[in-house]
Design a protein around this motif. Structure first.
Motif, PDB file in Angstrom:
ATOM      1  N   PHE A   1       0.973  -5.280 -56.772  1.00  0.00           N
ATOM      2  CA  PHE A   1       1.034  -4.218 -55.769  1.00  0.00           C
ATOM      3  C   PHE A   1       1.886  -4.721 -54.604  1.00  0.00           C
ATOM      4  N   ASP A   2       2.789  -3.902 -54.109  1.00  0.00           N
ATOM      5  CA  ASP A   2       3.526  -4.182 -52.886  1.00  0.00           C
ATOM      6  C   ASP A   2       3.419  -2.922 -52.038  1.00  0.00           C
ATOM      7  N   LEU A   3       2.331  -2.799 -51.289  1.00  0.00           N
ATOM      8  CA  LEU A   3       1.959  -1.552 -50.633  1.00  0.00           C
ATOM      9  C   LEU A   3       1.691  -1.768 -49.157  1.00  0.00           C
ATOM     10  N   ARG A   4       1.837  -0.672 -48.406  1.00  0.00           N
ATOM     11  CA  ARG A   4       1.403  -0.646 -47.018  1.00  0.00           C
ATOM     12  C   ARG A   4       0.704   0.685 -46.769  1.00  0.00           C
TER      13      ARG A   4
ATOM     14  N   VAL B   1      -4.952   8.644 -44.352  1.00  0.00           N
ATOM     15  CA  VAL B   1      -4.365   7.310 -44.414  1.00  0.00           C
ATOM     16  C   VAL B   1      -4.043   7.063 -45.873  1.00  0.00           C
ATOM     17  N   GLY B   2      -2.749   6.979 -46.190  1.00  0.00           N
ATOM     18  CA  GLY B   2      -2.310   6.808 -47.567  1.00  0.00           C
ATOM     19  C   GLY B   2      -1.532   5.522 -47.746  1.00  0.00           C
ATOM     20  N   CYS B   3      -1.063   5.280 -48.959  1.00  0.00           N
ATOM     21  CA  CYS B   3      -0.292   4.073 -49.239  1.00  0.00           C
ATOM     22  C   CYS B   3       1.125   4.441 -49.668  1.00  0.00           C
ATOM     23  N   LEU B   4       2.051   3.547 -49.350  1.00  0.00           N
ATOM     24  CA  LEU B   4       3.451   3.644 -49.756  1.00  0.00           C
ATOM     25  C   LEU B   4       3.869   2.309 -50.352  1.00  0.00           C
ATOM     26  N   GLY B   5       4.816   2.336 -51.257  1.00  0.00           N
ATOM     27  CA  GLY B   5       5.328   1.095 -51.808  1.00  0.00           C
ATOM     28  C   GLY B   5       5.461   1.157 -53.314  1.00  0.00           C
ATOM     29  N   GLU B   6       5.232   0.033 -53.958  1.00  0.00           N
ATOM     30  CA  GLU B   6       5.432  -0.070 -55.400  1.00  0.00           C
ATOM     31  C   GLU B   6       4.206  -0.716 -56.036  1.00  0.00           C
ATOM     32  N   LEU B   7       3.796  -0.199 -57.177  1.00  0.00           N
ATOM     33  CA  LEU B   7       2.665  -0.767 -57.898  1.00  0.00           C
ATOM     34  C   LEU B   7       2.976  -0.807 -59.384  1.00  0.00           C
ATOM     35  N   THR B   8       2.532  -1.872 -60.027  1.00  0.00           N
ATOM     36  CA  THR B   8       2.772  -2.060 -61.453  1.00  0.00           C
ATOM     37  C   THR B   8       1.454  -2.323 -62.170  1.00  0.00           C
TER      38      THR B   8
END
Length: 288
Positions: A220-223, A236-243
């Motif tokens: 996970f690479d999230l903020r 409040v949500g998350c943005l970024g990349e997840l595998t």
């Protein structure tokens, strides 16, 4: 047959920030549908399974069809890593060329609506609060990933039965149901059970609940981000990349079904409130 449309618009006047939030865009979509089919517009408000997903309204860097080259879903990955969609961070100035993506999931509800919607949309101005918008055109449905269509059967047939790495790039903030609460944490169950529910409902190709058991989180690479949606609602949500990764020793049929769900996310989005512009994703194929 899931279908995604991109509408090009021009703002005749400034669109204030508060009218770019999810609930206002949701109402604009219902108004557009009502111009074609008033009963359908009413039905969509009470439909148990949301039959569509919306993007935030985007400012194009070039007007009308030339903006196709600037759609962020079509950028090379190295540029995508530093690029997200605009999601109601500032007002839209008068005279801006904008685009807006609508994904339709239900064949029965939306059968033959696309050409009728395009004709109706071009006849009159539309409003986001006090701002007047004019539809200039709909982009062709042959543009990959962003504006496209496919049958559920074709999505399944084209899904890989060997790919074990499932990467999602979140283009707009996402939230997920965790019991009776909403959370920014994208667990396996929160991501894939939601996709499976909509896939089963609309495709007619039913996948069992244990289909996702072979999936595990990998990286996970999230903020987290806070985003007002209008109607006094802020998430409040998350943005970024997840595998996620499919475990070894899994039947190719199960791998194919999981990849079909992943491909379906390009239309459906992931998480909650996709009809308010949340959870829009781009899927990335990782070669191993």
């Amino acid at each position: 047959m899931p279908e995604s449309l991109v509408i090009n618009l021009v703002s005749e006047s400034t669109v204030p920030l508060q009218y770019l939030r999810g609930h206002h865009l949701y109402r604009l979509f219902l108004t557009l549908v009502s111009a074609v089919d008033a009963e359908l517009s009413q039905a969509l408000q009470t439909h148990k399974h949301r039959a569509f997903a919306l993007s935030p309204l985007q400012i194009a860097s070039q007007p009308q069809l030339a903006s196709v080259q600037n759609l962020k879903f079509l950028l090379p990955r190295q540029q995508l890593e530093s690029t997200t969609l605009q999601y109601a961070n500032s007002s839209i100035p008068a005279g801006s060329h904008c685009w807006w993506r609508i994904a339709l999931l239900d064949d029965v509800l939306f059968d033959q609506i696309s050409p009728r919607l395009e004709r109706a949309a071009a006849r009159q101005p539309w409003y986001l609060g006090p701002a007047r918008l004019h539809v200039t055109n709909f982009l062709p449905a042959r543009i990959p990933e962003w504006s496209s269509y496919n049958s559920y059967q074709a999505l399944y047939k084209q899904a890989s039965d060997t790919n074990r790495h499932l990467t999602f790039q979140l283009m707009t903030p996402a939230v997920f149901r965790q019991g009776d609460r909403v959370s920014p944490l994208p667990t396996r169950e929160a991501v894939f059970h939601g996709l499976r529910k909509y896939w089963n409902y609309y495709s007619g190709l039913v996948f069992a609940p244990d289909t996702i058991n072979a999936i595990a989180a990998k990286t996970f690479d999230l903020r987290t981000v806070s985003l007002p949606l209008g109607n006094n609602e802020t998430i409040v949500g998350c943005l970024g990349e997840l595998t996620f990764q499919i475990s070894d020793q899994v039947d190719p049929l199960v791998i194919k079904r999981i990849n079909a769900l992943t491909d379906f996310s390009r239309y459906c989005g992931i998480g909650q409130k996709t009809f308010l512009g949340l959870g829009m994703v781009r899927t990335i194929t990782v070669t191993k």
